[in-house]
Design a protein around this motif. Sequence first.
Motif, PDB file in Angstrom:
ATOM      1  N   GLY A   1      -6.444  62.276  67.156  1.00 29.18           N
ATOM      2  CA  GLY A   1      -6.035  60.916  66.810  1.00 29.18           C
ATOM      3  C   GLY A   1      -7.130  60.044  66.233  1.00 29.18           C
ATOM      4  O   GLY A   1      -6.896  58.866  65.944  1.00 29.18           O
ATOM      5  N   MET A   2      -8.351  60.613  66.066  1.00 31.10           N
ATOM      6  CA  MET A   2      -9.470  59.780  65.603  1.00 31.10           C
ATOM      7  C   MET A   2      -9.916  60.127  64.197  1.00 31.10           C
ATOM      8  O   MET A   2     -10.771  59.469  63.635  1.00 31.10           O
ATOM      9  CB  MET A   2     -10.663  59.953  66.549  1.00 31.10           C
ATOM     10  CG  MET A   2     -10.411  59.547  67.969  1.00 31.10           C
ATOM     11  SD  MET A   2     -10.205  57.780  68.120  1.00 31.10           S
ATOM     12  CE  MET A   2     -11.868  57.213  67.810  1.00 31.10           C
ATOM     13  N   GLY A   3      -9.393  61.162  63.626  1.00 35.22           N
ATOM     14  CA  GLY A   3      -9.867  61.574  62.317  1.00 35.22           C
ATOM     15  C   GLY A   3     -11.269  62.153  62.404  1.00 35.22           C
ATOM     16  O   GLY A   3     -11.718  62.596  63.462  1.00 35.22           O
ATOM     17  N   LEU A   4     -11.975  62.127  61.305  1.00 30.67           N
ATOM     18  CA  LEU A   4     -13.345  62.645  61.226  1.00 30.67           C
ATOM     19  C   LEU A   4     -14.310  61.465  61.281  1.00 30.67           C
ATOM     20  O   LEU A   4     -14.181  60.522  60.502  1.00 30.67           O
ATOM     21  CB  LEU A   4     -13.540  63.404  59.915  1.00 30.67           C
ATOM     22  CG  LEU A   4     -12.734  64.688  59.777  1.00 30.67           C
ATOM     23  CD1 LEU A   4     -12.409  64.957  58.318  1.00 30.67           C
ATOM     24  CD2 LEU A   4     -13.516  65.850  60.362  1.00 30.67           C
TER      25      LEU A   4
ATOM     26  N   GLN B   1     -16.471  66.874  49.129  1.00 31.52           N
ATOM     27  CA  GLN B   1     -17.252  67.476  50.199  1.00 31.52           C
ATOM     28  C   GLN B   1     -16.608  68.808  50.573  1.00 31.52           C
ATOM     29  O   GLN B   1     -15.395  68.929  50.671  1.00 31.52           O
ATOM     30  CB  GLN B   1     -17.308  66.537  51.410  1.00 31.52           C
ATOM     31  CG  GLN B   1     -18.100  65.266  51.115  1.00 31.52           C
ATOM     32  CD  GLN B   1     -18.317  64.400  52.342  1.00 31.52           C
ATOM     33  OE1 GLN B   1     -18.061  64.803  53.468  1.00 31.52           O
ATOM     34  NE2 GLN B   1     -18.809  63.188  52.118  1.00 31.52           N
TER      35      GLN B   1
ATOM     36  N   PHE C   1     -16.262  71.671  53.400  1.00 32.37           N
ATOM     37  CA  PHE C   1     -16.390  71.741  54.845  1.00 32.37           C
ATOM     38  C   PHE C   1     -16.547  73.172  55.346  1.00 32.37           C
ATOM     39  O   PHE C   1     -15.970  74.115  54.774  1.00 32.37           O
ATOM     40  CB  PHE C   1     -15.149  71.133  55.507  1.00 32.37           C
ATOM     41  CG  PHE C   1     -15.108  69.636  55.467  1.00 32.37           C
ATOM     42  CD1 PHE C   1     -14.660  68.970  54.337  1.00 32.37           C
ATOM     43  CD2 PHE C   1     -15.520  68.891  56.558  1.00 32.37           C
ATOM     44  CE1 PHE C   1     -14.634  67.583  54.289  1.00 32.37           C
ATOM     45  CE2 PHE C   1     -15.490  67.500  56.526  1.00 32.37           C
ATOM     46  CZ  PHE C   1     -15.050  66.855  55.392  1.00 32.37           C
TER      47      PHE C   1
ATOM     48  N   HIS D   1     -11.106  59.602  48.697  1.00 35.63           N
ATOM     49  CA  HIS D   1     -10.937  61.052  48.705  1.00 35.63           C
ATOM     50  C   HIS D   1      -9.727  61.386  49.558  1.00 35.63           C
ATOM     51  O   HIS D   1      -9.487  60.733  50.586  1.00 35.63           O
ATOM     52  CB  HIS D   1     -12.148  61.755  49.326  1.00 35.63           C
ATOM     53  CG  HIS D   1     -13.419  61.608  48.568  1.00 35.63           C
ATOM     54  ND1 HIS D   1     -14.335  62.632  48.445  1.00 35.63           N
ATOM     55  CD2 HIS D   1     -13.959  60.558  47.901  1.00 35.63           C
ATOM     56  CE1 HIS D   1     -15.368  62.221  47.740  1.00 35.63           C
ATOM     57  NE2 HIS D   1     -15.166  60.969  47.396  1.00 35.63           N
TER      58      HIS D   1
ATOM     59  N   TYR E   1      -7.932  64.747  51.646  1.00 30.62           N
ATOM     60  CA  TYR E   1      -8.115  66.099  52.151  1.00 30.62           C
ATOM     61  C   TYR E   1      -6.885  66.489  52.965  1.00 30.62           C
ATOM     62  O   TYR E   1      -6.215  65.645  53.560  1.00 30.62           O
ATOM     63  CB  TYR E   1      -9.358  66.191  53.054  1.00 30.62           C
ATOM     64  CG  TYR E   1     -10.659  66.006  52.317  1.00 30.62           C
ATOM     65  CD1 TYR E   1     -11.118  64.731  52.003  1.00 30.62           C
ATOM     66  CD2 TYR E   1     -11.422  67.104  51.923  1.00 30.62           C
ATOM     67  CE1 TYR E   1     -12.316  64.559  51.309  1.00 30.62           C
ATOM     68  CE2 TYR E   1     -12.617  66.937  51.245  1.00 30.62           C
ATOM     69  CZ  TYR E   1     -13.050  65.665  50.940  1.00 30.62           C
ATOM     70  OH  TYR E   1     -14.219  65.497  50.255  1.00 30.62           O
TER      71      TYR E   1
ATOM     72  N   GLN F   1      -5.725  69.222  56.075  1.00 26.50           N
ATOM     73  CA  GLN F   1      -6.244  70.116  57.108  1.00 26.50           C
ATOM     74  C   GLN F   1      -5.070  70.785  57.830  1.00 26.50           C
ATOM     75  O   GLN F   1      -4.192  70.093  58.359  1.00 26.50           O
ATOM     76  CB  GLN F   1      -7.096  69.335  58.115  1.00 26.50           C
ATOM     77  CG  GLN F   1      -7.742  70.205  59.179  1.00 26.50           C
ATOM     78  CD  GLN F   1      -8.583  69.389  60.151  1.00 26.50           C
ATOM     79  OE1 GLN F   1      -8.282  68.234  60.441  1.00 26.50           O
ATOM     80  NE2 GLN F   1      -9.649  69.987  60.664  1.00 26.50           N
TER      81      GLN F   1
ATOM     82  N   PRO G   1     -10.935  70.944  56.838  1.00 31.53           N
ATOM     83  CA  PRO G   1     -10.305  70.109  55.806  1.00 31.53           C
ATOM     84  C   PRO G   1     -10.573  70.692  54.420  1.00 31.53           C
ATOM     85  O   PRO G   1     -11.656  71.211  54.159  1.00 31.53           O
ATOM     86  CB  PRO G   1     -10.998  68.748  55.972  1.00 31.53           C
ATOM     87  CG  PRO G   1     -11.550  68.764  57.359  1.00 31.53           C
ATOM     88  CD  PRO G   1     -11.902  70.183  57.634  1.00 31.53           C
TER      89      PRO G   1
ATOM     90  N   PHE H   1     -10.329  69.892  50.213  1.00 30.89           N
ATOM     91  CA  PHE H   1     -10.299  68.829  49.213  1.00 30.89           C
ATOM     92  C   PHE H   1      -9.023  68.878  48.373  1.00 30.89           C
ATOM     93  O   PHE H   1      -8.576  69.954  47.942  1.00 30.89           O
ATOM     94  CB  PHE H   1     -11.513  68.967  48.295  1.00 30.89           C
ATOM     95  CG  PHE H   1     -11.446  68.131  47.053  1.00 30.89           C
ATOM     96  CD1 PHE H   1     -11.228  68.720  45.822  1.00 30.89           C
ATOM     97  CD2 PHE H   1     -11.603  66.759  47.126  1.00 30.89           C
ATOM     98  CE1 PHE H   1     -11.171  67.956  44.677  1.00 30.89           C
ATOM     99  CE2 PHE H   1     -11.549  65.986  45.981  1.00 30.89           C
ATOM    100  CZ  PHE H   1     -11.329  66.590  44.754  1.00 30.89           C
TER     101      PHE H   1
ATOM    102  N   PHE I   1      -5.835  63.457  55.346  1.00 31.52           N
ATOM    103  CA  PHE I   1      -6.816  62.411  55.626  1.00 31.52           C
ATOM    104  C   PHE I   1      -7.273  61.751  54.335  1.00 31.52           C
ATOM    105  O   PHE I   1      -7.528  62.438  53.337  1.00 31.52           O
ATOM    106  CB  PHE I   1      -8.066  63.000  56.299  1.00 31.52           C
ATOM    107  CG  PHE I   1      -7.838  63.534  57.677  1.00 31.52           C
ATOM    108  CD1 PHE I   1      -7.629  64.892  57.880  1.00 31.52           C
ATOM    109  CD2 PHE I   1      -7.848  62.698  58.778  1.00 31.52           C
ATOM    110  CE1 PHE I   1      -7.434  65.401  59.156  1.00 31.52           C
ATOM    111  CE2 PHE I   1      -7.648  63.190  60.058  1.00 31.52           C
ATOM    112  CZ  PHE I   1      -7.436  64.548  60.245  1.00 31.52           C
TER     113      PHE I   1
ATOM    114  N   PHE J   1     -13.280  58.118  57.283  1.00 30.81           N
ATOM    115  CA  PHE J   1     -11.963  58.734  57.227  1.00 30.81           C
ATOM    116  C   PHE J   1     -10.929  57.953  58.034  1.00 30.81           C
ATOM    117  O   PHE J   1     -11.246  57.365  59.080  1.00 30.81           O
ATOM    118  CB  PHE J   1     -12.025  60.173  57.751  1.00 30.81           C
ATOM    119  CG  PHE J   1     -12.619  61.145  56.782  1.00 30.81           C
ATOM    120  CD1 PHE J   1     -13.987  61.386  56.766  1.00 30.81           C
ATOM    121  CD2 PHE J   1     -11.815  61.809  55.872  1.00 30.81           C
ATOM    122  CE1 PHE J   1     -14.542  62.283  55.862  1.00 30.81           C
ATOM    123  CE2 PHE J   1     -12.356  62.713  54.965  1.00 30.81           C
ATOM    124  CZ  PHE J   1     -13.721  62.946  54.957  1.00 30.81           C
ATOM    125  N   GLY J   2      -9.689  57.986  57.542  1.00 31.85           N
ATOM    126  CA  GLY J   2      -8.577  57.452  58.304  1.00 31.85           C
ATOM    127  C   GLY J   2      -8.220  58.387  59.452  1.00 31.85           C
ATOM    128  O   GLY J   2      -8.775  59.491  59.572  1.00 31.85           O
ATOM    129  N   GLN J   3      -7.262  57.975  60.251  1.00 29.77           N
ATOM    130  CA  GLN J   3      -6.907  58.729  61.449  1.00 29.77           C
ATOM    131  C   GLN J   3      -6.007  59.915  61.162  1.00 29.77           C
ATOM    132  O   GLN J   3      -5.788  60.759  62.027  1.00 29.77           O
ATOM    133  CB  GLN J   3      -6.239  57.799  62.479  1.00 29.77           C
ATOM    134  CG  GLN J   3      -4.768  57.516  62.230  1.00 29.77           C
ATOM    135  CD  GLN J   3      -4.514  56.432  61.188  1.00 29.77           C
ATOM    136  OE1 GLN J   3      -5.396  56.070  60.400  1.00 29.77           O
ATOM    137  NE2 GLN J   3      -3.303  55.907  61.175  1.00 29.77           N
TER     138      GLN J   3
END
Lengths: 114, 113
Positions: A40-43, A103, A105, B32, B34, B36, B42, B44, B87, B103-105
């Motif tokens: 629930g917090m994202g990255l 980016q 990952f 951006h 992404y 996941q 994640p 792109f 995201f 990043f958003g949640q």
Amino acid sequence: NAGVTQTPKFRVLKTGQSMTLLCAQDMNHEYMYWYRQDPGMGLRLIHYSVGEGTTAKGEVPDGYNVSRLKKQNFLLGLESAAPSQTSVYFCASSPQGLGNQPQHFGDGTRLSIL
Amino acid sequence: QQPVQSPQAVILREGEDAVINCSSSKALYSVHWYRQKHGEAPVFLMILLKGGEQKGHEKISASFNEKKQQSSLYLTASQLSYSGTYFCGTEKVGSSNTGKLIFGQGTTLQVKP
């Protein structure tokens, strides 16, 4: 071409233990980042580096240290692990930081602190 | 200063369309996107830059309203493979060439047959 490789993939620690997570990239990227991901917090950005020998703090740096002695490697250290650091840790790299480069990952390290 | 994504979750049938929104309170240089999948890294999808330039996926489109600091991701004719968590990552104006993203949640998308 491996891209971004993180080791280890899984680890369980006891409170107070220390450990180092390794991130290696073979794309000759200048910029590297460490994130943690919680439900629930994202990255959330922990620390980042804009080149060999440089490091800087991100959003949530407390309790972590980093080093970038070689361009291809970015190490994340936990000096005294706490249960609040239980998370999935992702490393990412990009060619430069102008915002027009994606980016890339790694597959993540799943860390549990008991 | 974390961007806000909406909706938090959406369920679709194959072939339906979806829109995911990302809103920031800061002036943005880039957004951006992404995707996941569960247990994976994640991946792109798209970059939108201030000034209108876009880079990314052929089958996914997005928009960026610089004045409102908002971006939307458009998923058309959804496929099962579109399932996952999306995201947005925002780079604010004045980030000094660091590439730092906030990043958003996340928005969880489930596509059903």
